[in-house]
Design a protein around this motif. Structure first.
Motif, PDB file in Angstrom:
ATOM      1  N   LEU A 183      63.232  67.029   2.549  1.00  0.00           N
ATOM      2  CA  LEU A 183      63.262  66.088   1.822  1.00  0.00           C
ATOM      3  C   LEU A 183      62.354  67.533   0.542  1.00  0.00           C
ATOM      4  CD1 LEU A 183      61.110  63.004   2.290  1.00  0.00           C
ATOM      5  CD2 LEU A 183      63.947  62.885   1.785  1.00  0.00           C
ATOM      6  N   ARG A 184      62.824  67.531  -0.493  1.00  0.00           N
ATOM      7  CA  ARG A 184      62.387  68.715  -1.418  1.00  0.00           C
ATOM      8  C   ARG A 184      61.887  67.234  -2.007  1.00  0.00           C
ATOM      9  NH1 ARG A 184      64.054  70.696  -6.097  1.00  0.00           N
ATOM     10  NH2 ARG A 184      65.986  68.697  -5.844  1.00  0.00           N
ATOM     11  N   ILE A 185      60.461  67.483  -2.493  1.00  0.00           N
ATOM     12  CA  ILE A 185      59.862  66.994  -3.617  1.00  0.00           C
ATOM     13  C   ILE A 185      59.171  67.148  -4.522  1.00  0.00           C
ATOM     14  CG2 ILE A 185      57.161  65.390  -4.210  1.00  0.00           C
ATOM     15  CD1 ILE A 185      58.754  65.942  -0.201  1.00  0.00           C
ATOM     16  N   PRO A 186      59.470  66.902  -5.859  1.00  0.00           N
ATOM     17  CA  PRO A 186      59.736  67.954  -6.935  1.00  0.00           C
ATOM     18  C   PRO A 186      58.561  67.852  -7.655  1.00  0.00           C
ATOM     19  CG  PRO A 186      60.419  66.058  -7.781  1.00  0.00           C
ATOM     20  CD  PRO A 186      60.746  65.855  -5.698  1.00  0.00           C
ATOM     21  N   SER A 187      57.670  69.033  -8.348  1.00  0.00           N
ATOM     22  CA  SER A 187      56.360  69.528  -8.436  1.00  0.00           C
ATOM     23  C   SER A 187      56.269  68.247  -9.933  1.00  0.00           C
ATOM     24  CB  SER A 187      56.362  70.671  -8.663  1.00  0.00           C
ATOM     25  OG  SER A 187      57.228  71.385  -9.539  1.00  0.00           O
ATOM     26  N   ASP A 188      56.824  68.234 -11.036  1.00  0.00           N
ATOM     27  CA  ASP A 188      56.660  67.454 -12.152  1.00  0.00           C
ATOM     28  C   ASP A 188      57.200  65.992 -11.500  1.00  0.00           C
ATOM     29  OD1 ASP A 188      59.517  67.795 -11.103  1.00  0.00           O
ATOM     30  OD2 ASP A 188      60.181  67.584 -13.876  1.00  0.00           O
ATOM     31  N   ASN A 189      56.425  65.105 -10.465  1.00  0.00           N
ATOM     32  CA  ASN A 189      56.521  63.925 -10.363  1.00  0.00           C
ATOM     33  C   ASN A 189      56.192  62.665 -11.774  1.00  0.00           C
ATOM     34  OD1 ASN A 189      53.779  63.346  -9.660  1.00  0.00           O
ATOM     35  ND2 ASN A 189      54.592  64.849  -7.504  1.00  0.00           N
ATOM     36  N   SER A 190      55.290  63.551 -11.911  1.00  0.00           N
ATOM     37  CA  SER A 190      54.793  62.822 -13.335  1.00  0.00           C
ATOM     38  C   SER A 190      54.624  61.326 -13.220  1.00  0.00           C
ATOM     39  CB  SER A 190      55.426  63.006 -14.430  1.00  0.00           C
ATOM     40  OG  SER A 190      56.615  61.899 -14.614  1.00  0.00           O
ATOM     41  N   GLY A 191      53.487  60.584 -11.839  1.00  0.00           N
ATOM     42  CA  GLY A 191      52.691  59.393 -11.897  1.00  0.00           C
ATOM     43  C   GLY A 191      53.731  58.940 -10.610  1.00  0.00           C
ATOM     44  N   THR A 192      55.637  59.118 -10.989  1.00  0.00           N
ATOM     45  CA  THR A 192      55.981  58.057 -10.315  1.00  0.00           C
ATOM     46  C   THR A 192      56.654  58.536  -8.796  1.00  0.00           C
ATOM     47  OG1 THR A 192      57.599  59.433 -10.857  1.00  0.00           O
ATOM     48  CG2 THR A 192      57.127  58.160 -12.584  1.00  0.00           C
ATOM     49  N   LEU A 193      55.950  58.978  -8.514  1.00  0.00           N
ATOM     50  CA  LEU A 193      56.252  59.734  -7.156  1.00  0.00           C
ATOM     51  C   LEU A 193      55.732  58.143  -5.547  1.00  0.00           C
ATOM     52  CD1 LEU A 193      58.152  62.186  -5.163  1.00  0.00           C
ATOM     53  CD2 LEU A 193      55.240  62.968  -4.633  1.00  0.00           C
ATOM     54  N   PRO A 194      54.753  57.761  -5.661  1.00  0.00           N
ATOM     55  CA  PRO A 194      54.043  56.744  -4.978  1.00  0.00           C
ATOM     56  C   PRO A 194      55.853  56.165  -4.532  1.00  0.00           C
ATOM     57  CG  PRO A 194      52.529  56.802  -6.508  1.00  0.00           C
ATOM     58  CD  PRO A 194      53.659  57.867  -7.277  1.00  0.00           C
ATOM     59  N   GLY A 195      56.118  55.514  -3.506  1.00  0.00           N
ATOM     60  CA  GLY A 195      57.119  54.019  -3.179  1.00  0.00           C
ATOM     61  C   GLY A 195      57.481  54.660  -2.381  1.00  0.00           C
ATOM     62  N   ARG A 196      58.386  53.672  -1.728  1.00  0.00           N
ATOM     63  CA  ARG A 196      59.127  53.317  -0.315  1.00  0.00           C
ATOM     64  C   ARG A 196      60.332  54.239  -1.429  1.00  0.00           C
ATOM     65  NH1 ARG A 196      58.851  50.667   4.562  1.00  0.00           N
ATOM     66  NH2 ARG A 196      61.312  50.714   5.557  1.00  0.00           N
ATOM     67  N   TYR A 197      61.544  55.267  -0.256  1.00  0.00           N
ATOM     68  CA  TYR A 197      62.070  55.924  -0.515  1.00  0.00           C
ATOM     69  C   TYR A 197      63.138  55.522  -0.366  1.00  0.00           C
ATOM     70  CZ  TYR A 197      60.043  58.392  -4.273  1.00  0.00           C
ATOM     71  OH  TYR A 197      59.416  59.028  -5.420  1.00  0.00           O
ATOM     72  N   GLN A 198      64.787  54.949  -0.984  1.00  0.00           N
ATOM     73  CA  GLN A 198      65.879  54.588   0.262  1.00  0.00           C
ATOM     74  C   GLN A 198      66.937  55.248  -0.816  1.00  0.00           C
ATOM     75  OE1 GLN A 198      66.257  49.767   0.166  1.00  0.00           O
ATOM     76  NE2 GLN A 198      64.718  49.908   1.812  1.00  0.00           N
ATOM     77  N   GLY A 199      68.002  55.048   0.199  1.00  0.00           N
ATOM     78  CA  GLY A 199      69.619  56.610   0.187  1.00  0.00           C
ATOM     79  C   GLY A 199      70.287  56.685   0.740  1.00  0.00           C
ATOM     80  N   THR A 200      71.500  56.400   0.367  1.00  0.00           N
ATOM     81  CA  THR A 200      72.615  56.866   1.720  1.00  0.00           C
ATOM     82  C   THR A 200      72.926  58.640   1.133  1.00  0.00           C
ATOM     83  OG1 THR A 200      73.046  54.499   1.216  1.00  0.00           O
ATOM     84  CG2 THR A 200      74.696  55.809   2.398  1.00  0.00           C
ATOM     85  N   PHE A 201      73.356  59.572   2.946  1.00  0.00           N
ATOM     86  CA  PHE A 201      73.413  60.247   2.878  1.00  0.00           C
ATOM     87  C   PHE A 201      74.833  59.876   3.410  1.00  0.00           C
ATOM     88  CE2 PHE A 201      71.035  60.149   6.276  1.00  0.00           C
ATOM     89  CZ  PHE A 201      72.069  59.977   7.286  1.00  0.00           C
ATOM     90  N   ARG A 202      75.867  61.038   3.185  1.00  0.00           N
ATOM     91  CA  ARG A 202      77.152  60.707   3.995  1.00  0.00           C
ATOM     92  C   ARG A 202      77.785  62.288   4.638  1.00  0.00           C
ATOM     93  NH1 ARG A 202      82.553  61.430   0.041  1.00  0.00           N
ATOM     94  NH2 ARG A 202      83.489  62.233   1.717  1.00  0.00           N
ATOM     95  N   LEU A 203      77.830  61.896   5.910  1.00  0.00           N
ATOM     96  CA  LEU A 203      78.424  62.448   6.885  1.00  0.00           C
ATOM     97  C   LEU A 203      79.923  62.252   7.254  1.00  0.00           C
ATOM     98  CD1 LEU A 203      75.882  62.889   9.827  1.00  0.00           C
ATOM     99  CD2 LEU A 203      76.269  64.208   8.129  1.00  0.00           C
ATOM    100  N   ASN A 204      80.854  63.303   7.752  1.00  0.00           N
ATOM    101  CA  ASN A 204      82.156  62.802   8.001  1.00  0.00           C
ATOM    102  C   ASN A 204      82.438  63.568   9.313  1.00  0.00           C
ATOM    103  OD1 ASN A 204      83.219  62.192   5.819  1.00  0.00           O
ATOM    104  ND2 ASN A 204      84.073  63.526   4.805  1.00  0.00           N
ATOM    105  N   PHE A 205      82.684  62.442  10.655  1.00  0.00           N
ATOM    106  CA  PHE A 205      82.894  63.255  11.733  1.00  0.00           C
ATOM    107  C   PHE A 205      84.335  63.531  11.648  1.00  0.00           C
ATOM    108  CE2 PHE A 205      79.229  61.589  12.300  1.00  0.00           C
ATOM    109  CZ  PHE A 205      78.132  62.322  12.965  1.00  0.00           C
ATOM    110  N   ILE A 206      85.231  64.578  12.293  1.00  0.00           N
ATOM    111  CA  ILE A 206      86.286  65.312  11.503  1.00  0.00           C
ATOM    112  C   ILE A 206      86.197  65.952  13.475  1.00  0.00           C
ATOM    113  CG2 ILE A 206      87.813  66.880  10.505  1.00  0.00           C
ATOM    114  CD1 ILE A 206      85.989  66.927   8.613  1.00  0.00           C
TER     115      ILE A 206
END
Length: 172
Positions: free
Chosen positions: A147-170
């Motif tokens: 995870l890369r956490i940016p330095s200019d997070n301006s107080g919005t950083l706290p919380g539970r993060y979610q997202g989807t990454f994509r992997l292909n198995f070829i």
């Protein structure tokens, strides 16, 4: 008469050798169809941490080891740290290449954004050969990331993060 019998016997052996030769040159069976199935068994989890204003990186290796650098403090409560686990079902000896896609943006719903890169595989490389003796036994693929956490997070950083990454198995 004896000559006639001998001639028939010679024709018989000649015919036998021709048939034997023809059978030896028969076409081989077509290859077994390659089918690959991938199931998610465990999600990638970076555990709990807090970040200062300078940002930094949090990494989880394929063997569940977390490392932190930058302005980030590790917290030892909450969800356990774990690499993602994928069960790959395929014929023994199938060559599989894992294709990952750059950085993935993760959000927390409060305007915070961090970035995920998949960079650690228990297969050593992104190409591997399945080792399980049958298609009923999974080949376990552990995947870690950073995870890369940016330095200019301006107080919005706290919380539970979610997202989807994509992997292909070829398969090859």
């Amino acid at each position: 008469m004896w000559f006639h019998f001998k001639l028939k016997k010679t024709r018989f052996w000649f015919l036998f050798f021709i048939l034997f030769t023809l059978m030896a040159e028969a076409q081989e069976n077509p290859p077994v169809p390659i089918q690959v199935e991938v199931r998610t068994s465990r999600n990638l989890n970076f555990g709990s941490f807090t970040a200062g204003t300078s940002g930094g990186n949090v990494s989880v290796s394929w063997d569940d080891q977390r490392t932190i650098n930058g302005d980030i403090v590790e917290l030892n409560f909450g969800q356990p740290v774990s690499a993602a686990l994928f069960d790959v079902y395929a014929n023994p000896g199938t060559i599989i290449q894992i294709q990952a896609y750059g950085e993935t943006e993760l959000t927390n719903g409060n305007g915070g954004t961090i970035y995920l890169t998949l960079d650690s595989f228990n297969t050593g490389q992104r190409t591997f050969v399945t080792q399980s003796p049958s298609t009923q036994i999974p080949n376990e693929v552990f995947v870690g990331g950073t995870l890369r956490i940016p330095s200019d997070n301006s107080g919005t950083l706290p919380g539970r993060y979610q997202g989807t990454f994509r992997l292909n198995f070829i398969h090859q």
